[in-house]
Design an enzyme around this catalytic site. Sequence first.
Site, PDB file in Angstrom:
ATOM      1  N   CYS A  56      99.443  -4.854  95.503  1.00 25.16           N
ATOM      2  CA  CYS A  56      99.020  -6.054  96.233  1.00 25.16           C
ATOM      3  C   CYS A  56      99.696  -6.125  97.608  1.00 25.16           C
ATOM      4  O   CYS A  56     100.875  -5.816  97.756  1.00 25.16           O
ATOM      5  CB  CYS A  56      99.364  -7.297  95.413  1.00 25.16           C
ATOM      6  SG  CYS A  56      98.773  -8.813  96.187  1.00 25.16           S
ATOM      7  N   CYS A  60     105.012 -11.933  97.717  1.00 19.07           N
ATOM      8  CA  CYS A  60     105.572 -12.927  96.786  1.00 19.07           C
ATOM      9  C   CYS A  60     106.844 -12.338  96.166  1.00 19.07           C
ATOM     10  O   CYS A  60     106.775 -11.318  95.460  1.00 19.07           O
ATOM     11  CB  CYS A  60     104.554 -13.254  95.699  1.00 19.07           C
ATOM     12  SG  CYS A  60     102.927 -13.634  96.392  1.00 19.07           S
ATOM     13  N   CYS A  63     107.177 -11.199  92.447  1.00 20.18           N
ATOM     14  CA  CYS A  63     106.078 -10.491  91.774  1.00 20.18           C
ATOM     15  C   CYS A  63     106.229  -8.978  91.712  1.00 20.18           C
ATOM     16  O   CYS A  63     106.336  -8.300  92.743  1.00 20.18           O
ATOM     17  CB  CYS A  63     104.753 -10.843  92.451  1.00 20.18           C
ATOM     18  SG  CYS A  63     103.352 -10.142  91.543  1.00 20.18           S
ATOM     19  N   CYS A 100      92.111 -15.064  79.930  1.00 21.03           N
ATOM     20  CA  CYS A 100      92.408 -15.183  81.362  1.00 21.03           C
ATOM     21  C   CYS A 100      92.547 -13.805  81.987  1.00 21.03           C
ATOM     22  O   CYS A 100      93.384 -13.015  81.543  1.00 21.03           O
ATOM     23  CB  CYS A 100      93.720 -15.912  81.587  1.00 21.03           C
ATOM     24  SG  CYS A 100      93.811 -17.482  80.755  1.00 21.03           S
ATOM     25  N   CYS A 131      88.918 -17.804  82.099  1.00 20.53           N
ATOM     26  CA  CYS A 131      89.731 -18.178  83.249  1.00 20.53           C
ATOM     27  C   CYS A 131      89.942 -16.918  84.066  1.00 20.53           C
ATOM     28  O   CYS A 131      90.110 -15.840  83.489  1.00 20.53           O
ATOM     29  CB  CYS A 131      91.082 -18.725  82.782  1.00 20.53           C
ATOM     30  SG  CYS A 131      92.198 -19.147  84.145  1.00 20.53           S
ATOM     31  N   CYS A 191      93.417 -24.767  87.063  1.00 25.24           N
ATOM     32  CA  CYS A 191      94.664 -24.406  86.398  1.00 25.24           C
ATOM     33  C   CYS A 191      95.652 -24.126  87.529  1.00 25.24           C
ATOM     34  O   CYS A 191      95.478 -23.153  88.271  1.00 25.24           O
ATOM     35  CB  CYS A 191      94.456 -23.152  85.532  1.00 25.24           C
ATOM     36  SG  CYS A 191      95.999 -22.517  84.832  1.00 25.24           S
ATOM     37  N   ARG A 263     101.321 -25.899  80.209  1.00 21.42           N
ATOM     38  CA  ARG A 263     101.493 -24.609  79.523  1.00 21.42           C
ATOM     39  C   ARG A 263     102.916 -24.066  79.664  1.00 21.42           C
ATOM     40  O   ARG A 263     103.417 -23.895  80.777  1.00 21.42           O
ATOM     41  CB  ARG A 263     100.483 -23.579  80.051  1.00 21.42           C
ATOM     42  CG  ARG A 263     100.621 -22.221  79.331  1.00 21.42           C
ATOM     43  CD  ARG A 263      99.490 -21.243  79.620  1.00 21.42           C
ATOM     44  NE  ARG A 263      98.212 -21.867  79.364  1.00 21.42           N
ATOM     45  CZ  ARG A 263      97.297 -22.071  80.287  1.00 21.42           C
ATOM     46  NH1 ARG A 263      97.500 -21.662  81.514  1.00 21.42           N
ATOM     47  NH2 ARG A 263      96.166 -22.664  79.981  1.00 21.42           N
TER      48      ARG A 263
HETATM   49  N1  SAM Z   1      97.150 -12.479  92.960  1.00 20.05           N
HETATM   50  C1  SAM Z   1      96.735 -13.744  92.493  1.00 20.05           C
HETATM   51  C2  SAM Z   1      97.600 -14.880  92.972  1.00 20.05           C
HETATM   52  O1  SAM Z   1      98.737 -14.617  93.360  1.00 20.05           O
HETATM   53  O2  SAM Z   1      97.136 -15.999  92.934  1.00 20.05           O
HETATM   54  C3  SAM Z   1      96.618 -13.813  90.988  1.00 20.05           C
HETATM   55  C4  SAM Z   1      97.640 -13.083  90.121  1.00 20.05           C
HETATM   56  S1  SAM Z   1      99.341 -13.654  90.293  1.00 20.05           S
HETATM   57  C5  SAM Z   1     100.218 -12.395  89.421  1.00 20.05           C
HETATM   58  C6  SAM Z   1      99.344 -15.090  89.228  1.00 20.05           C
HETATM   59  C7  SAM Z   1     100.606 -15.871  89.085  1.00 20.05           C
HETATM   60  O3  SAM Z   1     101.529 -15.170  88.274  1.00 20.05           O
HETATM   61  C8  SAM Z   1     101.427 -16.199  90.316  1.00 20.05           C
HETATM   62  O4  SAM Z   1     100.902 -17.245  91.073  1.00 20.05           O
HETATM   63  C9  SAM Z   1     102.757 -16.574  89.712  1.00 20.05           C
HETATM   64  O5  SAM Z   1     102.794 -17.944  89.448  1.00 20.05           O
HETATM   65  C10 SAM Z   1     102.779 -15.795  88.389  1.00 20.05           C
HETATM   66  N2  SAM Z   1     103.845 -14.783  88.404  1.00 20.05           N
HETATM   67  C11 SAM Z   1     103.833 -13.588  89.026  1.00 20.05           C
HETATM   68  N3  SAM Z   1     104.978 -12.923  88.829  1.00 20.05           N
HETATM   69  C12 SAM Z   1     105.764 -13.708  88.056  1.00 20.05           C
HETATM   70  C13 SAM Z   1     107.078 -13.571  87.517  1.00 20.05           C
HETATM   71  N4  SAM Z   1     107.812 -12.499  87.753  1.00 20.05           N
HETATM   72  N5  SAM Z   1     107.557 -14.578  86.754  1.00 20.05           N
HETATM   73  C14 SAM Z   1     106.808 -15.674  86.511  1.00 20.05           C
HETATM   74  N6  SAM Z   1     105.559 -15.860  87.003  1.00 20.05           N
HETATM   75  C15 SAM Z   1     105.045 -14.894  87.775  1.00 20.05           C
HETATM   76 FE1  SF4 Z   2      99.893 -10.364  94.878  1.00 18.83          FE
HETATM   77 FE2  SF4 Z   2     101.650 -10.871  92.972  1.00 18.83          FE
HETATM   78 FE3  SF4 Z   2     101.520 -12.444  95.089  1.00 18.83          FE
HETATM   79 FE4  SF4 Z   2      99.480 -12.470  93.300  1.00 18.83          FE
HETATM   80  S1  SF4 Z   2     101.581 -13.116  92.937  1.00 18.83           S
HETATM   81  S2  SF4 Z   2      99.322 -12.422  95.549  1.00 18.83           S
HETATM   82  S3  SF4 Z   2      99.531 -10.308  92.667  1.00 18.83           S
HETATM   83  S4  SF4 Z   2     102.102 -10.279  95.096  1.00 18.83           S
END
Ligand code: SAM
Ligand code: SF4
Length: 328
Positions: A56, A60, A63, A100, A131, A191, A263
């Site tokens: 990606c 973030c 992530c 989901c 979802c 959500c 949740r």
């Molecule tokens: N890329 C899209 C986005 O960011 O909206 C969808 C997938 S993203 C992985 C979905 C959510 O996963 C993020 O908004 C975050 O809240 C959660 N998430 C990702 N990494 C995480 C982590 N290490 N611990 C807890 N929640 C996490």
């Molecule tokens: Fe990309 Fe992870 Fe951020 Fe979603 S949460 S936009 S998958 S870096």
Amino acid sequence: MTDTAIRHDWTLDQIKALFDLPFSDLIFRAQTVHRQNFDPNKVQLSTLLSIKTGGCAEDCSYCPQAARYNTGVDAGKLLPLEEVLSDARQARDAGASRYCMGAAWRSPKDKDLDKVIEMVRGVRAMGLETCVTLGMLKAEQAKRLKDAGLDYYNHNIDTSEEFYGEIITTREYDDRLETLGHVRDAGLNVCSGGIVGMGESREDRASMLLTLANMPKHPESVPINMLVQVEGTPLFGTEKLDHFEFVRTIAVARIMMPESFVRLSAGRETMDDALQALCFLAGANSMFYGEKLLTTPNPESNRDARLFQRLGISPLGTEDLAARHAAE
Ligand code: SAM
Ligand code: SF4
Ligand code: DTB
């Protein structure tokens, strides 16, 4: 004071006052609200699948799927339809009521959305709620998903507006809110929640809940994730959040959004049964079910079945989990 009203006019001071209550008083208030709106012994189960993993472009800092961090998560392509449908069938047969599908995109391309729409149609045809979480959407994309029969769109605001810049720099808080507006306008269920344990303050947690509850309509589903610390991400090594503060966040969310499903989301793998029981007592009534979240582990299904049996909880919309796992 009673907590029966559905309110969209919360002030930060009111929310901070809830967080500051003695623990037992806060849990009693949350449990009272919970019982006015829900069967306290039913928990909704959603199963996750990462339909497009890693690589990606966003940054973030929590992530494992961001291309720029070395986390050992390999970038994959969008999964074929049949693979998704066979996983969904297994999730349904194991007791989930919602499926989901998550993609590691900043935003979906229209040609990718065509493929996701086929997945939504197929999963829905199995009798599961659907979802998806695909990143930022344009208004027409949200409408196309609604027309395809999608039930929920997940798009987390993740933290407070004030703390957001510390966690993500490749997009703005307003970008998240704009997508949530398109999702709501398209008539989809929303959500949206966030992550705690990222080094934010209690005020940030209060401010995040204020943003969610003061939306014109509360999100139908509010995931509260405990940060899963993944080596290689900038947040790896962050000081762990006190467990009671996590439970407090759930209780305050329950009081502020009385009719929403709250949740208990990421982070259960490292929580013992007692902590999860406190989360249910605080008003959590939904969780992710199945051995994997997107890229990180979640408790095994038979462990969850045992937890439910110990607590007298049954899954919403399906029969007893214990019966499904009796043979294991
Ligand atoms: N890329 C899209 C986005 O960011 O909206 C969808 C997938 S993203 C992985 C979905 C959510 O996963 C993020 O908004 C975050 O809240 C959660 N998430 C990702 N990494 C995480 C982590 N290490 N611990 C807890 N929640 C996490
Ligand atoms: Fe990309 Fe992870 Fe951020 Fe979603 S949460 S936009 S998958 S870096
Ligand atoms: C949500 O609030 N949490 C889920 C789901 N919505 C998409 C994702 C949790 C991801 C945890 C880290 C991982 O497994 O990659």
